[in-house]
Scaffold this motif. Structure first.
Motif, PDB file in Angstrom:
ATOM      1  N   GLN A 157       0.845  -1.192   0.000  1.00 10.94           N
ATOM      2  CA  GLN A 157       0.000   0.000   0.000  1.00 10.94           C
ATOM      3  C   GLN A 157       0.871   1.229   0.000  1.00 10.94           C
ATOM      4  O   GLN A 157       1.751   1.395   0.829  1.00 10.94           O
ATOM      5  CB  GLN A 157      -0.910   0.010   1.230  1.00 10.94           C
ATOM      6  N   THR A 158       0.627   2.112  -0.968  1.00 15.76           N
ATOM      7  CA  THR A 158       1.339   3.373  -1.024  1.00 15.76           C
ATOM      8  C   THR A 158       0.415   4.490  -0.582  1.00 15.76           C
ATOM      9  O   THR A 158      -0.802   4.354  -0.653  1.00 15.76           O
ATOM     10  CB  THR A 158       1.830   3.638  -2.452  1.00 15.76           C
TER      11      THR A 158
ATOM     12  N   THR B  61      -2.779   9.586  -3.253  1.00 19.97           N
ATOM     13  CA  THR B  61      -2.331  10.757  -3.983  1.00 19.97           C
ATOM     14  C   THR B  61      -3.531  11.604  -4.334  1.00 19.97           C
ATOM     15  O   THR B  61      -4.482  11.110  -4.941  1.00 19.97           O
ATOM     16  CB  THR B  61      -1.597  10.341  -5.274  1.00 19.97           C
TER      17      THR B  61
ATOM     18  N   THR C 207       6.447  12.319  -1.272  1.00 21.07           N
ATOM     19  CA  THR C 207       6.229  10.872  -1.112  1.00 21.07           C
ATOM     20  C   THR C 207       5.005  10.435  -1.901  1.00 21.07           C
ATOM     21  O   THR C 207       5.005   9.370  -2.536  1.00 21.07           O
ATOM     22  CB  THR C 207       6.079  10.520   0.375  1.00 21.07           C
ATOM     23  N   GLU C 208       3.957  11.249  -1.873  1.00 14.36           N
ATOM     24  CA  GLU C 208       2.753  10.908  -2.641  1.00 14.36           C
ATOM     25  C   GLU C 208       3.034  10.963  -4.147  1.00 14.36           C
ATOM     26  O   GLU C 208       2.533  10.127  -4.909  1.00 14.36           O
ATOM     27  CB  GLU C 208       1.615  11.835  -2.249  1.00 14.36           C
TER      28      GLU C 208
ATOM     29  N   SER D  66       4.828   7.834  -4.979  1.00 11.64           N
ATOM     30  CA  SER D  66       3.900   6.705  -5.048  1.00 11.64           C
ATOM     31  C   SER D  66       3.197   6.651  -6.395  1.00 11.64           C
ATOM     32  O   SER D  66       3.009   5.578  -6.974  1.00 11.64           O
ATOM     33  CB  SER D  66       2.855   6.826  -3.929  1.00 11.64           C
TER      34      SER D  66
ATOM     35  N   GLU E 256       3.534   3.571  -9.012  1.00 15.69           N
ATOM     36  CA  GLU E 256       2.401   2.802  -9.509  1.00 15.69           C
ATOM     37  C   GLU E 256       2.349   2.792 -11.035  1.00 15.69           C
ATOM     38  O   GLU E 256       1.774   1.886 -11.630  1.00 15.69           O
ATOM     39  CB  GLU E 256       1.108   3.345  -8.911  1.00 15.69           C
TER      40      GLU E 256
ATOM     41  N   ALA F  14      10.406   8.074  -9.273  1.00 16.96           N
ATOM     42  CA  ALA F  14       9.933   7.793  -7.916  1.00 16.96           C
ATOM     43  C   ALA F  14      11.077   7.916  -6.916  1.00 16.96           C
ATOM     44  O   ALA F  14      10.918   8.527  -5.843  1.00 16.96           O
ATOM     45  CB  ALA F  14       9.320   6.395  -7.854  1.00 16.96           C
TER      46      ALA F  14
ATOM     47  N   VAL G 218       7.933   3.609   1.185  1.00 13.19           N
ATOM     48  CA  VAL G 218       7.814   3.579  -0.280  1.00 13.19           C
ATOM     49  C   VAL G 218       9.167   3.278  -0.912  1.00 13.19           C
ATOM     50  O   VAL G 218       9.247   2.560  -1.916  1.00 13.19           O
ATOM     51  CB  VAL G 218       7.212   4.892  -0.810  1.00 13.19           C
TER      52      VAL G 218
ATOM     53  N   ASP H 138       0.167   0.815   7.520  1.00 16.09           N
ATOM     54  CA  ASP H 138       0.607   0.655   6.139  1.00 16.09           C
ATOM     55  C   ASP H 138       2.048   0.180   6.069  1.00 16.09           C
ATOM     56  O   ASP H 138       2.406  -0.654   5.230  1.00 16.09           O
ATOM     57  CB  ASP H 138       0.458   1.970   5.372  1.00 16.09           C
TER      58      ASP H 138
ATOM     59  N   ASN I 133       3.270  -3.263   4.442  1.00 13.99           N
ATOM     60  CA  ASN I 133       4.245  -3.301   3.349  1.00 13.99           C
ATOM     61  C   ASN I 133       5.454  -4.165   3.702  1.00 13.99           C
ATOM     62  O   ASN I 133       5.955  -4.912   2.857  1.00 13.99           O
ATOM     63  CB  ASN I 133       4.701  -1.877   3.016  1.00 13.99           C
TER      64      ASN I 133
END
Length: 267
Positions: free
Chosen positions: A22-23, A26, A54-55, A58, A62, A69, A89, A119, A123
């Motif tokens: 899970q990221t 966003t 960070t978002e 992500s 993805e 990234a 992440v 999260d 992860n």
């Protein structure tokens, strides 16, 4: 049992996952910046800048753009070296790059900074599962589930199920998938994996209901059609079996499942 890698590939459009990790979410505005690679009007305290980058990382992750990234994550950590989600992440990115020693260090840093973050626990559990430490991974999924603020518990129940399929004849996995479905009744990974397990355990009516639910909620895959066909064959519904065989031939004539059907390899 369904192959984990092919199953995840088949469900990637609907699972809302990268793997089963899970990221951070966003926002629409931040997601739009991914197209240009620019962040307009970046202001705020260091923690907010770290969160924004960070978002962005992500979103790039993805989309499979690992280089960008990583750069966004470097910016995030320069802004706030103690922002735990950035390290999580980073762990996911390096896991996908098969740089497991580097991923391990980043996950450990994330957990040191935020040991109760659900999260991050999820992860890291998925990383352990992916790297051959399935039994160890379960404790991290359960740690994620202990957090009352965790808003996607089905994700960790599914992960725990996937990582315990080969334990105790699948009994643990059945329980985890059932819990996932109580939390999220239309969870596709849980539906299909639980259907497969129940088929193997001889619970044919239960398996039929689960795989039918799956096939109604998403375009069927070769695996899901093949599973439903074999269930109907064992239940003696020849009309349903023939209809499913026709679908398999029409949609997936080149699939291993269709070739097995032609060879009469139903088990």
């Amino acid at each position: 049992m369904l192959n984990l890698n092919s199953l995840v590939a088949a469900l990637i459009a609907c699972a809302a996952l990268v793997g089963c990790a899970q990221t951070p979410p966003t926002s629409g505005t931040q997601a739009d910046t991914v197209e240009t690679g620019t962040l307009i009007g970046e202001v705020g305290d260091p923690r907010n800048r770290a969160k924004i980058h960070t978002e962005l990382a992500s979103a790039y992750f993805e989309r499979g753009n690992m280089g960008v990234a990583l750069e966004e994550l470097r910016i995030a950590i320069r802004a706030d070296p103690n922002y735990a989600p950035a390290y999580s992440v980073l762990g996911l990115v390096h896991m996908d790059l098969r740089e497991n020693a580097v991923a391990q260090r980043h996950f450990e840093r994330a957990l040191a900074l935020a040991p109760n973050d659900p999260d991050i626990n999820n992860n890291y559990g998925w990383f352990l599962c992916r790297t051959g430490r399935e039994e160890q991974s379960i404790s991290y999924f359960l740690a994620a589930l202990k957090n009352p603020l965790y808003n996607t518990p089905a994700r960790s129940y599914v992960n725990a199920g996937l990582c315990s399929i080969d334990r105790n004849g699948g009994r643990d996995a059945v329980e985890y998938f059932e819990r996932a479905l109580r939390s999220e009744p239309d969870n596709l990974l849980a539906l299909l994996n639980l259907a497969s397990l129940q088929y193997k355990r001889g619970q044919l009516e239960v398996a039929r209901e689960l795989v039918r639910r799956f096939n109604k909620r998403i375009e069927p895959s070769s695996e899901s059609l093949w599973l439903e066909l074999r269930i109907e064959r064992k239940l003696g519904d020849k009309a349903a079996e023939n209809a499913l065989a026709s679908q398999l031939r029409r949609r997936f004539a080149g699939s291993p499942e269709y070739q097995d059907m032609l060879k009469g390899k139903f088990e």
